[in-house]
Each structure stands twice: as C-alpha cells, then as structure tokens.
Design a protein around this motif. Sequence first.
Motif, PDB file in Angstrom:
ATOM      1  N   THR A  39      -8.401   8.979   9.607  1.00  0.00           N
ATOM      2  CA  THR A  39      -9.298   9.010   8.465  1.00  0.00           C
ATOM      3  C   THR A  39     -10.511   8.106   8.728  1.00  0.00           C
ATOM      4  N   TRP A  40     -11.634   8.452   8.138  1.00  0.00           N
ATOM      5  CA  TRP A  40     -12.818   7.586   8.240  1.00  0.00           C
ATOM      6  C   TRP A  40     -12.779   6.506   7.163  1.00  0.00           C
ATOM      7  N   ILE A  41     -11.878   6.706   6.193  1.00  0.00           N
ATOM      8  CA  ILE A  41     -11.808   5.762   5.062  1.00  0.00           C
ATOM      9  C   ILE A  41     -10.366   5.274   4.941  1.00  0.00           C
ATOM     10  N   SER A  42     -10.097   4.113   5.502  1.00  0.00           N
ATOM     11  CA  SER A  42      -8.742   3.574   5.465  1.00  0.00           C
ATOM     12  C   SER A  42      -8.429   3.035   4.077  1.00  0.00           C
ATOM     13  N   MET A  43      -7.131   2.826   3.830  1.00  0.00           N
ATOM     14  CA  MET A  43      -6.712   2.296   2.530  1.00  0.00           C
ATOM     15  C   MET A  43      -7.397   0.950   2.288  1.00  0.00           C
ATOM     16  N   GLY A  44      -8.026   0.823   1.150  1.00  0.00           N
ATOM     17  CA  GLY A  44      -8.750  -0.418   0.834  1.00  0.00           C
ATOM     18  C   GLY A  44     -10.256  -0.270   1.020  1.00  0.00           C
ATOM     19  N   GLN A  45     -10.699   0.846   1.656  1.00  0.00           N
ATOM     20  CA  GLN A  45     -12.142   1.041   1.909  1.00  0.00           C
ATOM     21  C   GLN A  45     -12.729   2.127   1.017  1.00  0.00           C
ATOM     22  N   GLU A  46     -12.000   2.487  -0.035  1.00  0.00           N
ATOM     23  CA  GLU A  46     -12.393   3.629  -0.870  1.00  0.00           C
ATOM     24  C   GLU A  46     -13.824   3.499  -1.392  1.00  0.00           C
ATOM     25  N   GLU A  47     -14.262   2.281  -1.671  1.00  0.00           N
ATOM     26  CA  GLU A  47     -15.611   2.117  -2.226  1.00  0.00           C
ATOM     27  C   GLU A  47     -16.714   2.401  -1.209  1.00  0.00           C
ATOM     28  N   GLU A  48     -16.367   2.394   0.081  1.00  0.00           N
ATOM     29  CA  GLU A  48     -17.374   2.646   1.126  1.00  0.00           C
ATOM     30  C   GLU A  48     -17.476   4.130   1.471  1.00  0.00           C
ATOM     31  N   LYS A  49     -16.744   4.960   0.741  1.00  0.00           N
ATOM     32  CA  LYS A  49     -16.611   6.375   1.110  1.00  0.00           C
ATOM     33  C   LYS A  49     -17.949   7.086   1.358  1.00  0.00           C
ATOM     34  N   VAL A  50     -18.873   6.991   0.421  1.00  0.00           N
ATOM     35  CA  VAL A  50     -20.121   7.751   0.534  1.00  0.00           C
ATOM     36  C   VAL A  50     -20.885   7.323   1.784  1.00  0.00           C
ATOM     37  N   GLN A  51     -21.005   6.017   1.976  1.00  0.00           N
ATOM     38  CA  GLN A  51     -21.717   5.485   3.143  1.00  0.00           C
ATOM     39  C   GLN A  51     -21.036   5.904   4.442  1.00  0.00           C
ATOM     40  N   ARG A  52     -19.722   5.803   4.471  1.00  0.00           N
ATOM     41  CA  ARG A  52     -18.988   6.118   5.693  1.00  0.00           C
ATOM     42  C   ARG A  52     -19.158   7.594   6.073  1.00  0.00           C
ATOM     43  N   ILE A  53     -19.063   8.470   5.098  1.00  0.00           N
ATOM     44  CA  ILE A  53     -19.187   9.897   5.414  1.00  0.00           C
ATOM     45  C   ILE A  53     -20.559  10.168   6.035  1.00  0.00           C
ATOM     46  N   LYS A  54     -21.562   9.471   5.563  1.00  0.00           N
ATOM     47  CA  LYS A  54     -22.907   9.593   6.148  1.00  0.00           C
ATOM     48  C   LYS A  54     -22.912   9.066   7.589  1.00  0.00           C
ATOM     49  N   LYS A 103       0.858  -1.192   0.000  1.00  0.00           N
ATOM     50  CA  LYS A 103       0.000   0.000   0.000  1.00  0.00           C
ATOM     51  C   LYS A 103       0.887   1.232   0.000  1.00  0.00           C
ATOM     52  N   ARG A 104       0.289   2.373  -0.322  1.00  0.00           N
ATOM     53  CA  ARG A 104       1.033   3.637  -0.314  1.00  0.00           C
ATOM     54  C   ARG A 104       1.557   3.980   1.069  1.00  0.00           C
ATOM     55  N   SER A 105       2.577   4.853   1.129  1.00  0.00           N
ATOM     56  CA  SER A 105       3.091   5.345   2.401  1.00  0.00           C
ATOM     57  C   SER A 105       3.983   6.548   2.174  1.00  0.00           C
ATOM     58  N   THR A 106       3.840   7.555   2.999  1.00  0.00           N
ATOM     59  CA  THR A 106       4.805   8.667   3.012  1.00  0.00           C
ATOM     60  C   THR A 106       5.682   8.537   4.251  1.00  0.00           C
ATOM     61  N   ARG A 107       5.064   8.667   5.420  1.00  0.00           N
ATOM     62  CA  ARG A 107       5.806   8.716   6.667  1.00  0.00           C
ATOM     63  C   ARG A 107       6.574   7.441   6.967  1.00  0.00           C
ATOM     64  N   THR A 108       5.870   6.307   6.895  1.00  0.00           N
ATOM     65  CA  THR A 108       6.489   5.048   7.312  1.00  0.00           C
ATOM     66  C   THR A 108       7.661   4.708   6.383  1.00  0.00           C
ATOM     67  N   ARG A 109       7.458   4.951   5.098  1.00  0.00           N
ATOM     68  CA  ARG A 109       8.527   4.632   4.147  1.00  0.00           C
ATOM     69  C   ARG A 109       9.742   5.543   4.338  1.00  0.00           C
ATOM     70  N   VAL A 110       9.483   6.857   4.451  1.00  0.00           N
ATOM     71  CA  VAL A 110      10.609   7.794   4.591  1.00  0.00           C
ATOM     72  C   VAL A 110      11.344   7.542   5.903  1.00  0.00           C
ATOM     73  N   ALA A 111      10.587   7.298   6.974  1.00  0.00           N
ATOM     74  CA  ALA A 111      11.201   7.025   8.281  1.00  0.00           C
ATOM     75  C   ALA A 111      12.055   5.761   8.206  1.00  0.00           C
ATOM     76  N   THR A 112      11.549   4.747   7.542  1.00  0.00           N
ATOM     77  CA  THR A 112      12.262   3.467   7.488  1.00  0.00           C
ATOM     78  C   THR A 112      13.525   3.567   6.640  1.00  0.00           C
ATOM     79  N   GLU A 113      13.374   4.105   5.439  1.00  0.00           N
ATOM     80  CA  GLU A 113      14.545   4.156   4.551  1.00  0.00           C
ATOM     81  C   GLU A 113      15.640   5.048   5.140  1.00  0.00           C
ATOM     82  N   SER A 114      15.235   6.189   5.721  1.00  0.00           N
ATOM     83  CA  SER A 114      16.266   7.085   6.266  1.00  0.00           C
ATOM     84  C   SER A 114      16.895   6.503   7.530  1.00  0.00           C
ATOM     85  N   SER A 115      16.137   5.720   8.285  1.00  0.00           N
ATOM     86  CA  SER A 115      16.696   5.091   9.498  1.00  0.00           C
ATOM     87  C   SER A 115      17.723   4.030   9.139  1.00  0.00           C
TER      88      SER A 115
END
Length: 336
Positions: A250-265, A56-68
Amino acid sequence: PAPQGIPHYLTHADLSAKEIYNLLASAIQHKYNVKYLNKSSGAPLAGKTLAVMFSKRSTRTRVATESSVTYLGGHPMFLGSQDIQLGVNESLLDTSKVVSSMVDGIMARVGSHSDIETLARYSTVPVINALSDKYHPTQILADLMTLHETYGPQPSSPSSYVAHQTHPSQTLPGLRVAWIGDGNNILHSMMVTFPKLGIGLNVATPKGYEPNEEIIKHAQSEAKSSQTHLMFSSDPREAIKDADVIVTDTWISMGQEEEKVQRIKDFAGFQITSQLAKEGGAKSDWKFLHCLPRKQEEVSDEVFYSPRSLVFQEAENRKWTILAVIDALMVKKSFD
Ligand code: CP
Ligand code: NVA
C-alpha cells in the motif's frame, strides 16, 4: 532490564542467515506435517498463553497467530487497543513487566518501533514483532517461503508438497527482487533480510519516500559482504530491469491516512501493471508479491489476479511462518 538469554524476534537485522533459514525450514516442515500428513503437534504449549497485543487492525497476522497457538495446544489471548493500557494510561515498561509476569510469550503490533523494543527490554518472556512502523519481519518470512515454493522443486501433482525436500538456501540466493513503492516497514524488512541471504534487491521509491538512511547503510554493508546486488532509484523502470519478482505494498500505511491525497499524487507512475513490467524489462516469467491488504492504486487487477501473482499463497504462508516463529521462541526457545 530483562534477564539475558530470552530470544526475541523484532527484526531480521538481529538474526544470522542461518537462523532465518532455520525458521523457513521449520515453516516448510510444519506446512507439510499439517496440510499433507494431517499430523498433530503433540500440544507442546498446553497450559501456556501468548498475549497478542495489537494496537492496529490485522487480518492475516492475527488469524495466523491465533490459529498457530491453538494448533500448538496453547491459548492466544487477544488484547486490542480498547482492551488494555498499551501505552495509554500506563507506561509500556509497566505493561511489559505486568503482562510478561503472567504469560509465556508476547506478540505485539505497535506504532513506533521503539514501543516493541521497550516491551522486549522489560519482558521476562519472548516478544515477537507483529508489525511496527519500521519492520514487519514475519511478513518477509512468508515472502521467502513463497519464493522457495515457486522457484524450488515443483510437485508432480497438486497434492504432493515437495518444498520440504530441498533447503531454501538452495533455491533463494541469486533471485532478483524489485521493490516499487513506499520506503516503508515491509521494504525495511526486506533490506535487512535479502542481502544477507544473497537475494538481489532493486528499490524504486518516489522522491521524498526513500527508506530509512541507517537501514540503507546496514543493507549496503550486508550486500558488500555477501557480494549481492543492491540498488536504489526513484525510477520504477530502472528497478524492474531483470527482476524475477516485483513487489509492492500500500502507498498509505496504517497511521498515514491523513496523507492519502498527497501520497496518491506523489506515487503517480508507480502502479504495477503488465505494461510497466514490460517497459522496465522484467524477466518474461516475472512473479508478483504483495503483503496485503491491497488497494488498486498500487497494482492493477490484471496483475493482482493473474497467474503471476503469488499473493494468496503468500498470505497462507503467513500461517506456517508465524507457526515456526512461535515454535522457535516458545517451544524450542532458540533459533537453532
Ligand atoms: N500482511 C499483513 O500483515 O496483514 P494484516 O495487517 O491483515 O495482518
Ligand atoms: N505497510 C503496511 C503493511 C500492512 C501489513 C502498514 O504498515 O500498514
């Protein structure tokens, strides 16, 4: 099965309070060494490789890991889902056996938590959970470090970092955290960590979005033995009462994109705002945490960018805490 005695880091449910505190103390020491003393690591991972397998995508975890890993003198080998056969075309069992025969550690971001368990079961090197659908343990270490820095001794000037002078076991117990949001991986990780450390936890999730039943039972049993406050509700105001810290995700975790409309409600009324914190009766100097990435629906800008918000310090602390985890598993080979 893998040889016994290899330390893995999959969830704080497997670690003692002392082991979690050891990781925090190490992270604090690393931050001090690097940021304030400009000290080199001595390259203990020279010639070693950490396979960073992210599905899955990552900004923080990937940058933290590679730089560490770079700081420790090793090589972070990033393997995205388009690069290797991570459960596609090849079983995870086979992938784990093959990859672990060539590297010195594996850090994996997966969908199902059972995937990281399979990797760990068949790996001959330490495996670190970089997020699964059930847990995100490295995130919670960064949250704890940030709370320690906030509630512990304060530096007299911005350049003097004093967090290392006090142990986090002296600053964290007794705090009260309110989670207002989804019953997701971040909440689960808090539930298997906070009661064990004596940190009170109030949880509000909308109906139908409650945390995992088994993890509730685990948290309740830990809270009982440590005599720590733990409460579940579907009313954000009730959970905010007397909170030192309000947290969401977030109310919509990675992999739950299709539930977005329902979740926001379904999450209507759960946005963190100053008004909600006031109505709920949070402590007057309440602070705000969010693992990021963030959307406006779960927290207003006036909270997110306010002085109460610790989110960017929390994000930076992903680096120091991930450095501590890699140091424990790949250099010290122990959580002691
Ligand atoms: N908080 C967190 O894990 O962020 P990334 O998904 O960007 O790594
Ligand atoms: N709950 C979020 C956390 C991201 C860091 C997710 O799983 O997508």
